[in-house]
Design an enzyme around this catalytic site. Structure first.
Site, PDB file in Angstrom:
ATOM      1  N   ALA A  60      41.219  41.679  40.020  1.00 47.74           N
ATOM      2  CA  ALA A  60      41.286  42.093  41.619  1.00 47.74           C
ATOM      3  C   ALA A  60      42.787  42.921  41.845  1.00 47.74           C
ATOM      4  CB  ALA A  60      41.423  40.774  42.571  1.00 47.74           C
ATOM      5  N   VAL A  86      45.584  39.229  38.592  1.00 45.32           N
ATOM      6  CA  VAL A  86      46.073  40.222  39.541  1.00 45.32           C
ATOM      7  C   VAL A  86      46.176  41.556  38.724  1.00 45.32           C
ATOM      8  CG1 VAL A  86      47.659  40.911  40.991  1.00 45.32           C
ATOM      9  CG2 VAL A  86      47.116  38.499  40.885  1.00 45.32           C
ATOM     10  N   LYS A  87      45.646  42.623  39.111  1.00 44.11           N
ATOM     11  CA  LYS A  87      45.815  43.970  38.303  1.00 44.11           C
ATOM     12  C   LYS A  87      46.864  44.787  39.151  1.00 44.11           C
ATOM     13  CE  LYS A  87      41.930  47.167  37.067  1.00 44.11           C
ATOM     14  NZ  LYS A  87      40.714  47.634  37.200  1.00 44.11           N
ATOM     15  N   VAL A  88      47.670  45.200  38.086  1.00 41.99           N
ATOM     16  CA  VAL A  88      48.858  45.854  38.710  1.00 41.99           C
ATOM     17  C   VAL A  88      49.229  46.881  37.739  1.00 41.99           C
ATOM     18  CG1 VAL A  88      51.465  45.486  38.821  1.00 41.99           C
ATOM     19  CG2 VAL A  88      49.911  43.552  39.102  1.00 41.99           C
TER      20      VAL A  88
END
Length: 219
Positions: A60, A86-88
């Protein structure tokens, strides 16, 4: 090698999951918008809906580009479901955020990676996954598979635990090449996954088997 599907379309996720080979899902704001998912509440609910379908990691993506914003968004996303990653983005504040999330036990996917140097930074920060965009590299007349191979060699030599997640995958050949060159994960559209099924000799052979069976039963 793990198979992730790169989409926000629930029907496609279900179809891929029904094959019995799906390990997870990756999404991004563009894919959400494509499905008409707009507004924070709708996006958050959509991630929950995806997690209810797939028993695997779901990336996400944060939309903030500053450290404080990424932390606030990432913590909210991670709280949605235990399978959320968590996509960063691969930017300076992104690396800082990945380091923070690593210390807090929140898993991450470092996205928009285009060089081995970036891959080293992401691994040092403790990213769970690293997403090199091989299709986009091919678009500028470089070889995306060379990057996958280089990163795999570096990670093996250095003992980094970050998993290489080949992204921007567009064809069945990309999937096979990713496996050959050391990717731990591949994420791609459903069409690319289904394309692995296809071979003209399979179709010819099956048609012949069925024809022979029909002849035998007539006799």
């Amino acid at each position: 090698m793990k198979f992730f599907i790169d989409t926000a379309n629930l029907d496609q996720i279900r179809e891929a999951n029904d094959l019995g080979i799906l390990d997870g899902v990756t999404t991004n704001p563009s894919l959400m918008a494509k499905e008409g998912i707009v507004g924070e509440a709708a996006v958050m609910q959509h991630y929950k809906d995806i997690c209810a379908i797939v028993d695997g990691d779901v990336s996400a993506e944060v939309i903030s580009t500053d450290y404080a914003g990424m932390i606030a968004e990432g913590e909210k996303l991670a709280a949605l479901h235990e399978n959320i990653v968590v996509k960063v983005p691969m930017i300076k504040d992104g690396i800082k955020a990945i380091s923070y999330f690593t210390r807090k036990g929140i898993r991450t996917n470092c996205t928009l990676v285009f060089s081995a140097g970036q891959a080293i930074l992401a691994a040092k920060a403790g990213a769970t996954y690293l997403s090199p965009f091989i299709g986009r590299i091919d678009d500028i007349s470089w070889d995306g598979m060379d990057l996958i191979k280089s990163i795999a060699e570096i990670y093996a030599v250095q003992g980094y635990e970050t998993q290489i997640l080949a992204a921007s995958v567009r064809t069945p050949l990309h999937i096979v090449q990713s496996a050959t060159n050391g990717a731990d994960v591949v994420t791609c559209p459903l069409s690319a996954i289904l394309g692995l099924l296809k071979h003209p000799l399979t179709d010819i052979g099956l048609a012949q088997f069925l024809a022979d069976h029909a002849k035998a039963n007539k006799a």
